[in-house]
Scaffold this motif. Structure first.
Motif, PDB file in Angstrom:
ATOM      1  N   ASP A  83       0.862  -1.181   0.000  1.00  0.00           N
ATOM      2  CA  ASP A  83       0.000   0.000   0.000  1.00  0.00           C
ATOM      3  C   ASP A  83       0.900   1.233   0.000  1.00  0.00           C
ATOM      4  O   ASP A  83       1.326   1.723   1.059  1.00  0.00           O
ATOM      5  CB  ASP A  83      -0.936  -0.026   1.218  1.00  0.00           C
ATOM      6  N   GLY A  84       1.202   1.671  -1.194  1.00  0.00           N
ATOM      7  CA  GLY A  84       2.108   2.798  -1.423  1.00  0.00           C
ATOM      8  C   GLY A  84       2.143   2.996  -2.917  1.00  0.00           C
ATOM      9  O   GLY A  84       1.233   2.538  -3.625  1.00  0.00           O
ATOM     10  N   VAL A  85       3.182   3.629  -3.427  1.00  0.00           N
ATOM     11  CA  VAL A  85       3.241   3.840  -4.884  1.00  0.00           C
ATOM     12  C   VAL A  85       4.117   2.782  -5.560  1.00  0.00           C
ATOM     13  O   VAL A  85       4.797   2.002  -4.891  1.00  0.00           O
ATOM     14  CB  VAL A  85       3.681   5.279  -5.230  1.00  0.00           C
ATOM     15  N   ARG A  86       4.073   2.763  -6.898  1.00  0.00           N
ATOM     16  CA  ARG A  86       4.638   1.627  -7.635  1.00  0.00           C
ATOM     17  C   ARG A  86       6.138   1.435  -7.423  1.00  0.00           C
ATOM     18  O   ARG A  86       6.608   0.314  -7.331  1.00  0.00           O
ATOM     19  CB  ARG A  86       4.308   1.766  -9.122  1.00  0.00           C
ATOM     20  N   LEU A  95      13.736  -7.098  -4.103  1.00  0.00           N
ATOM     21  CA  LEU A  95      14.286  -7.795  -2.931  1.00  0.00           C
ATOM     22  C   LEU A  95      13.708  -9.204  -2.762  1.00  0.00           C
ATOM     23  O   LEU A  95      14.276 -10.020  -2.041  1.00  0.00           O
ATOM     24  CB  LEU A  95      13.994  -6.979  -1.661  1.00  0.00           C
ATOM     25  N   ASN A  96      12.560  -9.462  -3.388  1.00  0.00           N
ATOM     26  CA  ASN A  96      11.858 -10.742  -3.196  1.00  0.00           C
ATOM     27  C   ASN A  96      11.416 -11.343  -4.519  1.00  0.00           C
ATOM     28  O   ASN A  96      10.218 -11.429  -4.798  1.00  0.00           O
ATOM     29  CB  ASN A  96      10.607 -10.518  -2.327  1.00  0.00           C
ATOM     30  N   PRO A  97      12.382 -11.768  -5.356  1.00  0.00           N
ATOM     31  CA  PRO A  97      11.985 -12.233  -6.703  1.00  0.00           C
ATOM     32  C   PRO A  97      11.049 -13.432  -6.682  1.00  0.00           C
ATOM     33  O   PRO A  97      10.271 -13.621  -7.612  1.00  0.00           O
ATOM     34  CB  PRO A  97      13.330 -12.598  -7.349  1.00  0.00           C
ATOM     35  N   ASP A  98      11.108 -14.255  -5.619  1.00  0.00           N
ATOM     36  CA  ASP A  98      10.278 -15.462  -5.609  1.00  0.00           C
ATOM     37  C   ASP A  98       8.912 -15.247  -4.976  1.00  0.00           C
ATOM     38  O   ASP A  98       8.117 -16.181  -4.886  1.00  0.00           O
ATOM     39  CB  ASP A  98      11.014 -16.596  -4.868  1.00  0.00           C
ATOM     40  N   LYS A  99       8.669 -14.037  -4.511  1.00  0.00           N
ATOM     41  CA  LYS A  99       7.368 -13.780  -3.890  1.00  0.00           C
ATOM     42  C   LYS A  99       6.472 -13.020  -4.835  1.00  0.00           C
ATOM     43  O   LYS A  99       6.950 -12.335  -5.734  1.00  0.00           O
ATOM     44  CB  LYS A  99       7.554 -12.983  -2.606  1.00  0.00           C
ATOM     45  N   LYS A 100       5.183 -13.151  -4.563  1.00  0.00           N
ATOM     46  CA  LYS A 100       4.228 -12.390  -5.371  1.00  0.00           C
ATOM     47  C   LYS A 100       4.089 -11.016  -4.720  1.00  0.00           C
ATOM     48  O   LYS A 100       3.799 -10.940  -3.523  1.00  0.00           O
ATOM     49  CB  LYS A 100       2.894 -13.134  -5.363  1.00  0.00           C
ATOM     50  N   VAL A 101       4.337  -9.952  -5.482  1.00  0.00           N
ATOM     51  CA  VAL A 101       4.177  -8.592  -4.944  1.00  0.00           C
ATOM     52  C   VAL A 101       3.006  -7.932  -5.661  1.00  0.00           C
ATOM     53  O   VAL A 101       2.978  -7.857  -6.897  1.00  0.00           O
ATOM     54  CB  VAL A 101       5.467  -7.755  -5.098  1.00  0.00           C
ATOM     55  N   LEU A 102       2.039  -7.497  -4.871  1.00  0.00           N
ATOM     56  CA  LEU A 102       0.821  -6.904  -5.432  1.00  0.00           C
ATOM     57  C   LEU A 102       0.725  -5.428  -5.077  1.00  0.00           C
ATOM     58  O   LEU A 102       1.224  -5.009  -4.027  1.00  0.00           O
ATOM     59  CB  LEU A 102      -0.415  -7.621  -4.847  1.00  0.00           C
ATOM     60  N   ILE A 103       0.079  -4.671  -5.947  1.00  0.00           N
ATOM     61  CA  ILE A 103      -0.240  -3.268  -5.640  1.00  0.00           C
ATOM     62  C   ILE A 103      -1.660  -3.026  -6.137  1.00  0.00           C
ATOM     63  O   ILE A 103      -2.022  -3.495  -7.223  1.00  0.00           O
ATOM     64  CB  ILE A 103       0.781  -2.289  -6.258  1.00  0.00           C
ATOM     65  N   ALA A 104      -2.455  -2.333  -5.355  1.00  0.00           N
ATOM     66  CA  ALA A 104      -3.883  -2.198  -5.691  1.00  0.00           C
ATOM     67  C   ALA A 104      -4.107  -1.391  -6.968  1.00  0.00           C
ATOM     68  O   ALA A 104      -5.128  -1.565  -7.635  1.00  0.00           O
ATOM     69  CB  ALA A 104      -4.629  -1.566  -4.523  1.00  0.00           C
ATOM     70  N   ASP A 105      -3.187  -0.488  -7.303  1.00  0.00           N
ATOM     71  CA  ASP A 105      -3.329   0.287  -8.530  1.00  0.00           C
ATOM     72  C   ASP A 105      -1.953   0.518  -9.147  1.00  0.00           C
ATOM     73  O   ASP A 105      -1.124   1.250  -8.588  1.00  0.00           O
ATOM     74  CB  ASP A 105      -4.010   1.638  -8.233  1.00  0.00           C
ATOM     75  N   MET A 106      -1.752  -0.085 -10.297  1.00  0.00           N
ATOM     76  CA  MET A 106      -0.462   0.003 -10.982  1.00  0.00           C
ATOM     77  C   MET A 106      -0.172   1.427 -11.458  1.00  0.00           C
ATOM     78  O   MET A 106       0.960   1.774 -11.766  1.00  0.00           O
ATOM     79  CB  MET A 106      -0.526  -0.956 -12.178  1.00  0.00           C
ATOM     80  N   MET A 312      -0.553   8.420  -4.253  1.00  0.00           N
ATOM     81  CA  MET A 312      -0.810   7.643  -3.033  1.00  0.00           C
ATOM     82  C   MET A 312      -2.325   7.441  -2.851  1.00  0.00           C
ATOM     83  O   MET A 312      -2.773   6.394  -2.393  1.00  0.00           O
ATOM     84  CB  MET A 312      -0.242   8.380  -1.807  1.00  0.00           C
ATOM     85  N   ALA A 313      -3.094   8.487  -3.233  1.00  0.00           N
ATOM     86  CA  ALA A 313      -4.546   8.440  -3.026  1.00  0.00           C
ATOM     87  C   ALA A 313      -5.228   7.395  -3.913  1.00  0.00           C
ATOM     88  O   ALA A 313      -6.401   7.064  -3.709  1.00  0.00           O
ATOM     89  CB  ALA A 313      -5.148   9.815  -3.291  1.00  0.00           C
ATOM     90  N   LYS A 314      -4.484   6.858  -4.897  1.00  0.00           N
ATOM     91  CA  LYS A 314      -5.087   5.837  -5.780  1.00  0.00           C
ATOM     92  C   LYS A 314      -5.294   4.514  -5.037  1.00  0.00           C
ATOM     93  O   LYS A 314      -6.012   3.642  -5.502  1.00  0.00           O
ATOM     94  CB  LYS A 314      -4.187   5.605  -6.998  1.00  0.00           C
ATOM     95  N   ILE A 315      -4.630   4.360  -3.907  1.00  0.00           N
ATOM     96  CA  ILE A 315      -4.735   3.090  -3.175  1.00  0.00           C
ATOM     97  C   ILE A 315      -5.939   3.165  -2.227  1.00  0.00           C
ATOM     98  O   ILE A 315      -5.889   3.830  -1.185  1.00  0.00           O
ATOM     99  CB  ILE A 315      -3.425   2.803  -2.387  1.00  0.00           C
ATOM    100  N   THR A 316      -7.017   2.501  -2.633  1.00  0.00           N
ATOM    101  CA  THR A 316      -8.264   2.574  -1.854  1.00  0.00           C
ATOM    102  C   THR A 316      -8.649   1.179  -1.347  1.00  0.00           C
ATOM    103  O   THR A 316      -8.181   0.163  -1.884  1.00  0.00           O
ATOM    104  CB  THR A 316      -9.420   3.101  -2.736  1.00  0.00           C
ATOM    105  N   LEU A 317      -9.543   1.152  -0.369  1.00  0.00           N
ATOM    106  CA  LEU A 317      -9.973  -0.139   0.204  1.00  0.00           C
ATOM    107  C   LEU A 317     -10.607  -1.030  -0.862  1.00  0.00           C
ATOM    108  O   LEU A 317     -10.327  -2.233  -0.915  1.00  0.00           O
ATOM    109  CB  LEU A 317     -10.968   0.097   1.337  1.00  0.00           C
ATOM    110  N   ASP A 318     -11.453  -0.443  -1.711  1.00  0.00           N
ATOM    111  CA  ASP A 318     -12.139  -1.271  -2.722  1.00  0.00           C
ATOM    112  C   ASP A 318     -11.138  -1.920  -3.678  1.00  0.00           C
ATOM    113  O   ASP A 318     -11.268  -3.094  -4.040  1.00  0.00           O
ATOM    114  CB  ASP A 318     -13.138  -0.422  -3.518  1.00  0.00           C
TER     115      ASP A 318
END
Ligand code: 13P
Ligand code: SF4
Length: 352
Positions: A83-86, A95-106, A312-318
């Motif tokens: 929950d931050g910017v891209r 830092l975590n190539p083997d993990k799935k990293v998600l962001i609510a709004d690309m 930053m405001a693009k990251i919303t609960l929905d």
């Protein structure tokens, strides 16, 4: 682990409006917490997240760019939701190539990172061959891949000094923030250092800046000081009852006017460490004051909500619910760029 009860409790103590927002969004928040637990997700939250999003992350999950990069580096969870910017989510992926990293709004970009890519770093290296390049974390992987060191607003001074020492030089290229470059240069000069920083705008007509922090003018800060009775603190005299705290991305004259210039977490630490404070102006993105107001209801925070980050405001609960349900959008970085971008980040993380 954050529970719905804890979040409920946090908002019950907050201003009436925020509590109503919490009640209206309660089911969405509950669903996010369920998904977080079911899928074993690390939910990292930057200090600029709106309060309802910020409170999804607990201690050890929220903070400034440096803290979040450190939390990402030591995570053992299979999924990280950023929950931050891209550029921040991308740093977690590097830092975590083997993990799935998600962001609510690309599309959650940054005015510093968006226009400044790898080719721009290469052009500075060609113009000033042999000098170390320190790149601010507010940049994308292809730009980091060209740099020698990464830094954040928490450790910029340390990193540029470190880079100069390692390379045996007294000149360092600092990219891409012209204002932070000038602020760091002023601070080095004031401390008696001969180190010269080369940043966009110093020897060319280029310019990099944060569209949010550059709006904070000296006149505005002086007006706030006058109107809200926030006199400049005289260090060592009395305990501070008021404070003007600003970010490194602010204009140089604003840094000079402030009682403290720091990263978002350094500003928060100042507030925590000074229980004598009664009124504070934070020269930074306005949601941070909302989050601090909840933590310190006894302090009057002067909020200037025209100073808000649209990214930053693009990251919303929905969007967060959808992102956790579908595990999309996922942040990816081509492996060749990731490996090269990892080096400057690792160098930074090794500097204590
Ligand atoms: P911090 O690293 O201080 O949290 O800053 C990030 C940022 O984007 C400031 O605008
Ligand atoms: Fe970028 Fe400024 Fe937004 Fe920070 S506040 S993410 S530097 S645009």
């Amino acid at each position: 682990m954050v529970t719905l009860e804890q979040i409920h409790h946090a908002f019950q103590k907050s201003s009436g409006d925020q509590y109503l927002d919490f009640l209206a969004q309660r089911e969405t928040i509950e669903r996010i917490l369920q998904l977080k637990e079911q899928k074993n997700v690390l939910v990292l939250g930057h200090n600029y997240m709106a309060p309802l999003v910020y409170n999804l992350s607990g201690e050890g999950e929220r903070g400034d760019s440096l803290q979040l990069a450190r939390y990402a580096a030591r995570s053992d969870k299979p999924i990280i939701l950023f929950d931050g910017v891209r550029f921040m989510a991308e740093t977690a992926k590097i830092l975590n190539p083997d993990k799935k990293v998600l962001i609510a709004d690309m599309q959650a970009g940054c005015s510093l990172a968006d226009p400044f890519r790898g080719a721009a770093v290469r052009a500075y290296k060609e113009q000033f061959p042999g000098l170390p390049v320190v790149i601010y974390i507010n940049s994308y992987a292809d730009a980091k891949a060209e740099a020698d060191y990464c830094c954040t607003s928490s450790n910029g001074l340390q990193v540029v000094q470190h880079a100069a020492k390692d390379f045996g030089t007294d000149q360092v290229i600092f990219l891409p923030d012209s204002l932070m470059g000038e602020n760091l240069q002023d601070e080095l000069r004031e401390a008696g250092s001969a180190l010269e920083l080369i940043y966009p705008g110093k020897y060319d007509t280029k310019h990099g800046s944060c569209e949010v922090h550059e709006k904070i003018s000296l006149e505005m800060v002086q007006n706030i000081r006058d109107q809200y009775h926030l006199p400049k603190h005289q260090p060592g005299k009395t305990l501070p009852e008021t404070a003007v705290l600003v970010h490194w991305e602010c204009l140089p004259e604003v840094r000079k006017e402030a009682d403290l210039c720091g990263s978002t977490s350094q500003m928060i630490r100042y507030v925590r460490e000074h229980p004598s404070l009664q009124r504070v102006y934070l020269g930074t993105e306005c949601e941070m004051a909302a989050n601090l107001q909840n933590e310190f209801p006894q302090i009057d925070f002067v909020r200037t909500c025209a100073i808000a980050c649209q990214h930053m405001a693009k990251i919303t609960l929905d969007k967060i619910v959808k992102c956790l349900e579908t595990e999309q959008p996922e942040v990816t970085v081509p492996e060749e760029i990731r490996r090269r971008a990892l080096k400057p980040i690792e160098r930074m993380l090794q500097i204590k």
